[in-house]
Enzyme design. Structure first.
Site, mmCIF file in Angstrom:
data_model
loop_
_atom_site.group_PDB
_atom_site.id
_atom_site.type_symbol
_atom_site.label_atom_id
_atom_site.label_comp_id
_atom_site.label_asym_id
_atom_site.label_seq_id
_atom_site.Cartn_x
_atom_site.Cartn_y
_atom_site.Cartn_z
ATOM 1 N N LYS A 1 -5.810 10.677 0.949
ATOM 2 C CA LYS A 1 -5.825 9.666 0.948
ATOM 3 C C LYS A 1 -6.617 8.951 0.284
ATOM 4 C CE LYS A 1 -6.903 7.093 5.819
ATOM 5 N NZ LYS A 1 -6.946 7.353 7.303
ATOM 6 N N LYS B 1 -2.863 -1.065 15.800
ATOM 7 C CA LYS B 1 -2.511 -0.522 16.679
ATOM 8 C C LYS B 1 -4.140 -0.322 17.761
ATOM 9 C CE LYS B 1 0.795 2.873 14.978
ATOM 10 N NZ LYS B 1 0.413 2.308 13.595
ATOM 11 N N ALA C 1 -12.874 1.675 6.511
ATOM 12 C CA ALA C 1 -13.725 0.600 5.531
ATOM 13 C C ALA C 1 -12.841 -0.678 4.660
ATOM 14 C CB ALA C 1 -13.800 2.045 4.401
ATOM 15 N N ASP C 2 -11.930 0.136 5.808
ATOM 16 C CA ASP C 2 -10.653 -1.919 5.859
ATOM 17 C C ASP C 2 -11.677 -2.935 5.797
ATOM 18 O OD1 ASP C 2 -8.950 0.173 4.684
ATOM 19 O OD2 ASP C 2 -7.399 -0.699 6.712
ATOM 20 N N VAL D 1 -5.511 0.335 2.895
ATOM 21 C CA VAL D 1 -5.350 -0.983 2.486
ATOM 22 C C VAL D 1 -7.058 -1.272 2.404
ATOM 23 C CG1 VAL D 1 -6.465 -3.739 4.117
ATOM 24 C CG2 VAL D 1 -4.436 -1.330 5.262
ATOM 25 N N GLU E 1 0.799 -1.378 -0.180
ATOM 26 C CA GLU E 1 -0.050 0.148 0.449
ATOM 27 C C GLU E 1 0.802 1.472 0.004
ATOM 28 O OE1 GLU E 1 -1.215 2.075 2.966
ATOM 29 O OE2 GLU E 1 -1.097 0.348 4.651
HETATM 30 N N1 PSU Z 1 -3.036 1.925 11.083
HETATM 31 C C1 PSU Z 1 -1.434 1.596 11.095
HETATM 32 N N2 PSU Z 1 -1.010 2.741 10.539
HETATM 33 C C2 PSU Z 1 -1.095 2.756 8.906
HETATM 34 C C3 PSU Z 1 -2.887 2.930 9.144
HETATM 35 C C4 PSU Z 1 -3.408 2.446 10.053
HETATM 36 O O1 PSU Z 1 -1.373 1.339 12.143
HETATM 37 O O2 PSU Z 1 -0.592 3.496 7.693
HETATM 38 C C5 PSU Z 1 -3.902 3.242 7.515
HETATM 39 C C6 PSU Z 1 -3.454 2.237 6.412
HETATM 40 O O3 PSU Z 1 -3.393 2.607 5.133
HETATM 41 C C7 PSU Z 1 -5.326 2.052 6.586
HETATM 42 C C8 PSU Z 1 -5.906 3.205 7.013
HETATM 43 O O4 PSU Z 1 -5.797 1.261 5.715
HETATM 44 O O5 PSU Z 1 -4.583 3.942 7.753
HETATM 45 C C9 PSU Z 1 -6.500 3.275 7.914
HETATM 46 O O6 PSU Z 1 -8.070 4.289 7.854
HETATM 47 P P1 PSU Z 1 -9.167 4.455 7.940
HETATM 48 O O7 PSU Z 1 -9.133 4.688 9.686
HETATM 49 O O8 PSU Z 1 -9.361 5.966 8.193
HETATM 50 O O9 PSU Z 1 -10.063 3.984 7.035
#
Ligand code: PSU
Ligand code: MN
Length: 303
Positions: A86, A159, A141-142, A106, A25
């Site tokens: 993003k 995390k 959305a992952d 992701v 990614e």
């Molecule tokens: N969690 C991490 N490092 C990251 C991300 C998540 O520890 O770099 C990034 C990944 O690209 C993940 C995205 O798909 O953040 C998720 O963002 P959101 O929570 O806005 O869907």
């Protein structure tokens, strides 16, 4: 082939040879790590994948195309650009149509990988159910993408900026298998464990590959999560990192940060609070995931 896909020379050659390919990614490059460590890490991760017999395909949106594999110049340009959007599932159409630079999360990387016929994808950590989601409804959305798109995602867990228990519940509801890689517990990114037990502890890439093949041969659509703990020597003290995470969450709350800004904000804050110590751990775990992901892709290709 889809008109929006554009393959690098290396990936095209790998496809022709029938070589295993591993997707990577790009949100981790533009929103997860600072320049120049981001570009250097991306290059090293790609090399680890080559060293284990597979071909890396870093995915990003450039000039109205979904790039499947970046040239060295593209990687440098991308990693050094400000104003990279993003891009998750929601954002793909608009960012392609307006030819903006887009970093794939992701979810978006899974979509691109599936379109490109790539079954294995390596990252650091996935998005999930945020703490307090019972009122904010902030669920990445992952997780929905893992429910519907046929790509295996190798990560170091998630995390604890997230609610790990609710994230596992959501994955269970959606029928997404979570395979512990040589672990009984969900790893929590900076630490090797968490209080959350997993159903499966898989010992080697061959077993992982067979489980994926059986799922997909049955027509059970959706992804799978491979949770690979950070190497022992890089794992961080849990009390220390959790205190940093709590402080970052508090600041995000005070500043009213929501939506797609929240994950990058928290990642940046945690890095600052730990004086960059979290960055070294982050780099080490992504490399460890690259090794396992390449081995998995090679095993899967042989089945
Ligand atoms: N969690 C991490 N490092 C990251 C991300 C998540 O520890 O770099 C990034 C990944 O690209 C993940 C995205 O798909 O953040 C998720 O963002 P959101 O929570 O806005 O869907
Ligand atoms: Mn979110």
């Amino acid at each position: 082939m889809n008109q929006y896909l554009s393959f690098s020379k290396e990936v095209l050659a790998a496809k022709e040879e029938g070589k295993a390919i591993v997707a990577l990614e790009s949100t981790i490059i533009s929103h997860g790590m600072p320049y120049p460590q981001n570009v250097q890490t991306a290059r090293e991760v790609e090399q680890i994948i080559r060293d284990h017999g597979a071909c890396p395909a870093t995915i990003a949106l450039i000039d109205g195309q979904i790039k499947i594999g970046l040239s060295d110049e593209e990687l440098e340009m991308f990693g050094n650009s400000k104003n990279v959007a993003k891009v998750s599932r929601r954002d793909m159409g608009y960012i392609l149509a307006t030819k903006q630079l887009g970093a794939t999360t992701v979810a978006a990387t899974m979509i691109a990988a599936e379109l490109a016929g790539i079954s294995v994808f390596v990252t650091g950590g996935i998005g999930g159910v945020h703490r307090g989601a019972e009122t904010s409804m902030d669920i990445s959305a992952d997780l929905e993408e893992l429910a519907m798109t046929d790509v295996a995602v190798v990560c170091a867990g998630a995390k604890s900026i997230l609610d790990l228990g609710l994230t596992l519940e959501y994955l269970e509801t959606k029928g997404v298998p979570v395979y512990g890689y040589q672990t009984d517990y969900l790893p929590s990114f900076f630490s090797r464990t968490s209080p959350f037990a997993l159903q499966y502890n898989i010992q080697n890439p061959e077993e992982l590959a067979k489980a994926l093949k059986a799922k997909w041969d049955l027509g059970l659509h959706g992804g799978a999560l491979v949770a690979n703990p950070i190497p022992e020597e890089y794992s961080m003290d849990e009390a220390y990192i959790n205190a940093a995470i709590d402080q970052a969450l508090k600041e995000a709350d005070e500043k009213g940060i929501v939506g797609k800004e929240i994950t990058p904000f928290l990642l940046g804050k945690i890095k600052d609070i730990t004086d960059g110590k979290s960055l070294a751990a982050n780099i080490a775990l992504v490399k460890n995931n690259a090794r396992v992901g390449a081995q998995l892709a090679v095993s899967y290709q042989k089945l």
